[in-house]
Scaffold this active site. Structure first.
Site, short mmCIF file in Angstrom:
data_model
loop_
_atom_site.label_atom_id
_atom_site.label_comp_id
_atom_site.label_asym_id
_atom_site.label_seq_id
_atom_site.Cartn_x
_atom_site.Cartn_y
_atom_site.Cartn_z
N GLY A 1 0.64 -1.16 0.10
CA GLY A 1 0.20 -0.06 0.07
C GLY A 1 0.71 1.37 -0.13
O GLY A 1 2.16 1.33 -0.07
N TYR A 2 0.15 2.34 0.18
CA TYR A 2 0.81 3.58 0.10
C TYR A 2 2.04 3.86 0.88
O TYR A 2 3.25 3.98 0.60
CB TYR A 2 -0.33 4.64 0.26
CG TYR A 2 0.35 6.14 0.31
CD1 TYR A 2 1.09 6.73 -0.52
CD2 TYR A 2 -0.34 7.15 1.26
CE1 TYR A 2 1.77 8.02 -0.51
CE2 TYR A 2 0.14 8.41 1.50
CZ TYR A 2 1.30 8.84 0.43
OH TYR A 2 1.76 10.34 0.41
N ASN B 1 -6.24 -3.07 -1.96
CA ASN B 1 -6.26 -1.81 -2.27
C ASN B 1 -4.81 -1.42 -2.65
O ASN B 1 -4.22 -0.48 -2.66
CB ASN B 1 -6.58 -0.86 -1.22
CG ASN B 1 -6.75 0.48 -1.65
OD1 ASN B 1 -7.34 0.83 -2.44
ND2 ASN B 1 -6.44 1.59 -0.85
N SER C 1 -3.39 6.99 14.09
CA SER C 1 -3.83 8.05 13.20
C SER C 1 -3.96 8.99 14.36
O SER C 1 -4.79 8.76 15.39
CB SER C 1 -5.11 7.77 12.45
OG SER C 1 -5.54 8.87 12.02
N THR D 1 -6.87 10.74 14.15
CA THR D 1 -8.16 10.47 14.41
C THR D 1 -8.61 10.05 15.74
O THR D 1 -9.63 10.27 16.06
CB THR D 1 -8.69 9.86 13.11
OG1 THR D 1 -10.26 9.84 13.12
CG2 THR D 1 -8.35 8.10 13.34
N TYR E 1 -14.08 4.05 11.25
CA TYR E 1 -12.54 3.72 10.96
C TYR E 1 -11.74 4.46 12.14
O TYR E 1 -10.91 3.75 12.84
CB TYR E 1 -12.46 4.80 9.71
CG TYR E 1 -10.88 4.77 9.57
CD1 TYR E 1 -9.91 3.90 9.23
CD2 TYR E 1 -9.99 6.02 9.91
CE1 TYR E 1 -8.53 4.05 9.00
CE2 TYR E 1 -8.58 6.38 9.85
CZ TYR E 1 -8.03 5.35 9.55
OH TYR E 1 -6.64 5.42 9.18
N LYS F 1 -9.32 2.42 15.14
CA LYS F 1 -7.77 2.83 15.63
C LYS F 1 -8.00 2.93 17.04
O LYS F 1 -7.03 2.47 17.68
CB LYS F 1 -7.27 4.16 15.00
CG LYS F 1 -7.15 4.19 13.45
CD LYS F 1 -6.09 3.08 12.98
CE LYS F 1 -5.84 3.07 11.70
NZ LYS F 1 -5.18 1.87 11.22
N TYR G 1 -0.09 8.62 13.07
CA TYR G 1 0.14 9.51 11.92
C TYR G 1 -0.84 10.69 11.88
O TYR G 1 -1.93 10.71 11.91
CB TYR G 1 0.11 8.82 10.62
CG TYR G 1 0.70 7.61 10.55
CD1 TYR G 1 1.71 7.07 11.23
CD2 TYR G 1 0.06 6.72 9.26
CE1 TYR G 1 2.12 5.94 11.27
CE2 TYR G 1 0.70 5.49 9.21
CZ TYR G 1 1.60 4.82 10.23
OH TYR G 1 1.99 3.78 9.94
N ASP H 1 -15.57 16.94 9.57
CA ASP H 1 -14.19 17.56 9.55
C ASP H 1 -14.06 18.46 10.97
O ASP H 1 -14.78 19.09 11.26
CB ASP H 1 -14.29 18.64 8.33
CG ASP H 1 -13.52 17.88 7.08
OD1 ASP H 1 -13.25 16.61 7.42
OD2 ASP H 1 -13.58 18.56 5.96
#
Ligand code: NAD
Ligand code: UDP
Length: 342
Positions: A13-14, A38, A128, A130, A153, A157, A181, A301
């Site tokens: 992945g990324y 993915n 994260s 988040t 999501y 975490k 992150y 957001d």
């Protein structure tokens, strides 16, 4: 004792692929497991082009406990695990919560159970920012309490960090580091690997580069009425190569410790940047005037979040080194090269 053989889940992945490049460059042996939900097997060849090394690869779905156990029966020699494999779309998770809990939480449980057969005691987890939800105070430190995360999501975490805490507590010598992150951006300098979202991008940077290259008509800026200097929301954007290096530092940290490790560490630059900052940086490095429109705020957001990243510096001897222009330049380089050469 130095760690040598690292298992990287989600390594095609990324963030995983950039980290694998850093690990191989630092002399580690890497074995990737990924179900390719993915990502693409061609990533292995891309990694080879950059490093001249090919990591071991096993296609495996962490949700499948039997396969995970069989894997650890066959492969016994790992000194540590870096666990990237997860689903990551905040929006999708709201509509398909069970898929996210199964993939991200059950995946972690299977990995911990399977690997416990082999006495692998060093574990780095992709967490994260988040987990902080919408913080009252920025920058956030690792002492900032978990906040309400509107998405499943984000909840996965928080749950995974808790599972790792409990697991570490139950054992005398299980070491874990959860790297929280902030917002990863950019690509390897070569432009051979980068972020390739499937379908319409959710994240800001790939949306910008896809707009600039002509795939999307315009970028929607989600809100310019926040209480921030230019009215757009603020995040802590971090170059993916800096992030990759933080993982190598985490692995090195395990090797230096004699006592048990259970740490949460913010991985960001410590600087908040607005959506307009990103657009202006992109326009500067690309020479392109970006087509954008101001639209309403995106549901869920947060107005502003950025890291206090001093713990990473003190503990891991890691600090973000690359600038916002480095991030937008490398993202644009990757987008152009990928569209031209594949
Ligand atoms: P990515 O989707 O590019 O990579 C994740 C990889 O995991 C993919 O290759 C996918 O095929 C694999 N995978 C997913 N579920 C799997 C399963 N059940 N079994 C085996 N492989 C599986 O995502 P990324 O951006 O590289 O993110 C890596 C990690 O970092 C994730 O845990 C993500 O939640 C976390 N993270 C990402 C960001 C971000 O903005 N990209 C920010 C904070 C945290
Ligand atoms: N954003 C935007 N337009 C987009 C995508 C994102 O204005 O098409 C904004 C978003 O509102 C947030 C910032 O860019 O303020 C970063 O969003 P992203 O989805 O990349 O990361 P997040 O912080 O939400 O995980």
């Amino acid at each position: 004792m130095a760690l040598k053989n690292i298992l990287v889940t989600g390594g095609t992945g990324y963030i995983g692929s950039h980290t694998v490049v850093e690990l191989l460059g630092s002399g580690y042996n890497v074995h990737i497991i990924d179900n390719l939900s993915n990502s693409d097997r061609s990533m292995l060849e891309r990694i080879h082009q950059i490093t001249n090394k090919i990591p071991y690869f096993t296609q495996l779905d962490l949700r499948n406990k039997i396969d995970v156990f069989k894997f650890f029966e066959k492969h016994t020699k790992f000194d540590g695990i870096i666990h990237f494999a997860a689903l990551k779309s905040v929006g999708e998770s709201v509509f398909q919560p069970l898929k996210y809990y199964e993939n991200n939480v059950v995946g972690l449980l299977n990995l911990l159970e399977g690997s416990s057969q082999n006495n692998i005691n060093n574990f780095v987890f992709s967490s994260s920012c988040t987990v902080y939800g919408s913080p009252d105070l920025v920058p956030v430190t690792e002492h900032t309490k978990f906040g309400h995360t509107p998405s499943p999501y984000g909840a996965t975490k928080q749950m995974c960090e808790r599972i790792l805490d409990d697991y570490s507590y139950s054992s005398s010598d299980y070491n874990t580091i959860s790297l929280r992150y902030f917002n990863p951006l950019g690509a390897h300098d070569s432009g051979i690997i980068g972020e390739l979202p499937s379908g319409i991008p959710n994240n800001l940077m790939p949306y910008i580069t896809q707009t600039a290259i002509g795939i999307r008509p315009y970028l929607a800026v989600f809100g310019n009425d926040y209480s921030t200097p230019d009215g757009t929301a603020i995040r802590d954007y971090i170059h993916v190569m800096d992030l990759a290096k933080a993982h190598v530092k985490a692995v090195e940290y395990f090797a230096l410790q004699t006592g048990k490790v259970n740490e949460k560490i913010n991985i960001g630059t410590g600087k908040g940047k607005s959506v307009f900052d990103i657009i202006h940086s992109f326009e500067k490095v690309s020479g392109i005037k970006l087509n954008y429109k101001i639209e309403g705020r995106r549901e869920g957001d947060v107005e502003s979040i950025y890291a206090n990243a001093t713990k990473a510096e003190n503990l891991l001897n890691w600090k973000a080194e690359l600038s916002l222009d480095d991030m937008t330049r490398s993202a644009w380089n990757w987008e152009q090269k990928y569209r031209k050469e594949g």
